[in-house]
Design an enzyme around this catalytic site. Structure first.
Site, PDB file in Angstrom:
ATOM      1  N   LYS A  61      30.334  41.618  51.350  1.00 33.74           N
ATOM      2  CA  LYS A  61      29.270  41.925  50.376  1.00 33.74           C
ATOM      3  C   LYS A  61      28.046  41.025  50.559  1.00 33.74           C
ATOM      4  O   LYS A  61      27.672  40.250  49.672  1.00 33.74           O
ATOM      5  CB  LYS A  61      29.790  41.791  48.944  1.00 33.74           C
ATOM      6  CG  LYS A  61      30.929  42.749  48.626  1.00 33.74           C
ATOM      7  CD  LYS A  61      31.301  42.700  47.168  1.00 33.74           C
ATOM      8  CE  LYS A  61      32.327  43.738  46.792  1.00 33.74           C
ATOM      9  NZ  LYS A  61      33.667  43.513  47.383  1.00 33.74           N
ATOM     10  N   ASP A  64      21.391  38.508  50.569  1.00 38.88           N
ATOM     11  CA  ASP A  64      20.507  37.359  50.791  1.00 38.88           C
ATOM     12  C   ASP A  64      19.179  37.910  51.294  1.00 38.88           C
ATOM     13  O   ASP A  64      19.000  39.129  51.326  1.00 38.88           O
ATOM     14  CB  ASP A  64      21.174  36.395  51.808  1.00 38.88           C
ATOM     15  CG  ASP A  64      20.767  34.938  51.572  1.00 38.88           C
ATOM     16  OD1 ASP A  64      19.557  34.691  51.365  1.00 38.88           O
ATOM     17  OD2 ASP A  64      21.641  34.059  51.593  1.00 38.88           O
ATOM     18  N   THR A 123      33.001  48.150  40.386  1.00 33.87           N
ATOM     19  CA  THR A 123      33.868  49.000  39.552  1.00 33.87           C
ATOM     20  C   THR A 123      34.467  48.235  38.374  1.00 33.87           C
ATOM     21  O   THR A 123      35.116  48.831  37.520  1.00 33.87           O
ATOM     22  CB  THR A 123      34.995  49.600  40.407  1.00 33.87           C
ATOM     23  OG1 THR A 123      35.428  48.623  41.339  1.00 33.87           O
ATOM     24  CG2 THR A 123      34.523  50.807  41.160  1.00 33.87           C
ATOM     25  N   ARG A 214      45.929  46.183  44.604  1.00 36.23           N
ATOM     26  CA  ARG A 214      47.119  45.797  43.852  1.00 36.23           C
ATOM     27  C   ARG A 214      48.174  46.877  43.641  1.00 36.23           C
ATOM     28  O   ARG A 214      49.370  46.553  43.680  1.00 36.23           O
ATOM     29  CB  ARG A 214      46.688  45.140  42.534  1.00 36.23           C
ATOM     30  CG  ARG A 214      46.085  43.757  42.768  1.00 36.23           C
ATOM     31  CD  ARG A 214      45.245  43.282  41.609  1.00 36.23           C
ATOM     32  NE  ARG A 214      44.015  44.058  41.489  1.00 36.23           N
ATOM     33  CZ  ARG A 214      43.086  43.855  40.556  1.00 36.23           C
ATOM     34  NH1 ARG A 214      43.256  42.894  39.663  1.00 36.23           N
ATOM     35  NH2 ARG A 214      41.993  44.587  40.523  1.00 36.23           N
TER      36      ARG A 214
HETATM   37  O1  C5P Z   1      43.471  45.628  43.630  1.00 36.38           O
HETATM   38  P1  C5P Z   1      42.397  46.653  43.583  1.00 36.38           P
HETATM   39  O2  C5P Z   1      42.889  48.065  43.970  1.00 36.38           O
HETATM   40  O3  C5P Z   1      41.616  46.661  42.302  1.00 36.38           O
HETATM   41  O4  C5P Z   1      41.404  46.219  44.756  1.00 36.38           O
HETATM   42  C1  C5P Z   1      40.129  46.791  44.938  1.00 36.38           C
HETATM   43  C2  C5P Z   1      39.431  46.099  46.079  1.00 36.38           C
HETATM   44  O5  C5P Z   1      38.142  46.688  46.236  1.00 36.38           O
HETATM   45  C3  C5P Z   1      39.197  44.605  45.883  1.00 36.38           C
HETATM   46  O6  C5P Z   1      39.385  44.007  47.156  1.00 36.38           O
HETATM   47  C4  C5P Z   1      37.760  44.489  45.446  1.00 36.38           C
HETATM   48  O7  C5P Z   1      37.153  43.314  45.940  1.00 36.38           O
HETATM   49  C5  C5P Z   1      37.124  45.688  46.129  1.00 36.38           C
HETATM   50  N1  C5P Z   1      35.905  46.231  45.510  1.00 36.38           N
HETATM   51  C6  C5P Z   1      35.861  46.679  44.183  1.00 36.38           C
HETATM   52  N2  C5P Z   1      34.688  47.166  43.661  1.00 36.38           N
HETATM   53  C7  C5P Z   1      33.580  47.223  44.413  1.00 36.38           C
HETATM   54  C8  C5P Z   1      33.616  46.777  45.746  1.00 36.38           C
HETATM   55  C9  C5P Z   1      34.814  46.284  46.264  1.00 36.38           C
HETATM   56  O8  C5P Z   1      36.882  46.668  43.503  1.00 36.38           O
HETATM   57  N3  C5P Z   1      32.457  47.759  43.933  1.00 36.38           N
END
Ligand code: C5P
Length: 237
Positions: A61, A64, A123, A214
């Site tokens: 992500k 900068d 999200t 997760r």
């Molecule tokens: O465990 P979970 O299914 O919530 O993981 C979602 C992954 O997606 C995490 O690694 C999180 O950093 C990433 N992510 C997110 N929302 C975003 C961008 C990336 O949840 N907008």
């Protein structure tokens, strides 16, 4: 192996990442390396996945000034990754600089150019917490706008919530990648995610890839959890 499923390797050490990929075996072909694993293990995490012939999404992500992001994209391109994230909020110049740097570095080192995904709105925001940082602009409206800026500046796609995927698909057209985290099979815990959807709903809304962490990595049987999600995804082509 459904390449639309990307498993988030959100673990703190390389041995844990290796053990998880070992357990998931041929059920998963695409992995996301995020800040936690990359800050600990760096290029070794990428090499571990490359040795297993997995596809790699490096989710750092970047956000900068354009010059700093471009220089970072250059070195990350040399690692050999398929997808790379930058923040859409960085604006047109930052995104365009990232795209140019990826192209130059890929040509110079003879690797394919990583595709650039712009993060729209995390999200984990809900309407109230979004209002705190952004004021009274609906999340969906802002996500669509950020996606448009990113696309015009040369991003290959976006990271967005399943809730915004359909609106982004309508404005961005067919070729744009829409990668949705916040995916939760029915009955799974939300964790800190707020704007969530099932795998089937996310694909139906126009997502090209789903990022799942997760619900797979913390399952008693991660392989079975991944296969159940893949089965649900296969029902939506
Ligand atoms: O465990 P979970 O299914 O919530 O993981 C979602 C992954 O997606 C995490 O690694 C999180 O950093 C990433 N992510 C997110 N929302 C975003 C961008 C990336 O949840 N907008």
């Amino acid at each position: 192996m459904d390449e639309r499923l990307i498993v988030a390797l959100d673990v703190p050490t390389l041995p844990q990442a290796e053990a998880l990929t070992e357990r998931l075996g041929d059920a998963v072909s695409f992995y996301k390396v995020g800040m936690e694993l990359y800050y600990r293990s760096g290029a070794a995490a990428i090499a571990m996945l490359a040795a297993r012939e997995k596809r790699i999404f490096l989710d750092l992500k970047l956000y900068d000034i354009p010059n700093t992001v471009a220089r970072s994209v250059r070195v990350l391109t040399e690692l050999g990754v398929d997808l790379l994230t930058i923040h859409a909020q960085g604006g047109r110049a930052m995104i365009a600089a990232a795209r140019a740097a990826a192209e130059e570095a890929a040509a110079a080192c003879g690797r394919p150019r990583p595709q650039l995904l712009a993060v729209t709105c995390l999200t984990s925001f809900d309407a109230a917490t979004w209002d705190e940082v952004a004021g009274p602009v609906p999340i969906a409206e802002r996500a669509v706008r950020l996606a448009e800026v990113a696309r015009a500046a040369g991003a290959d796609g976006v990271i967005a919530s399943p809730e915004e995927a359909a609106a982004i698909r309508r404005t961005a057209g067919a070729d744009f990648l829409i990668v949705t985290p916040g995916v939760r099979p029915a009955g799974a815990s939300r964790g800190d995610q707020q704007r969530v959807a099932t795998p089937r709903a996310a694909l139906a809304a126009g997502a090209t890839h789903l990022v799942v962490g997760r619900p797979i990595t913390e399952a008693d049987d991660p392989r079975a959890a991944a296969l159940a999600i893949v089965r649900e995804m296969e029902a939506v082509k």
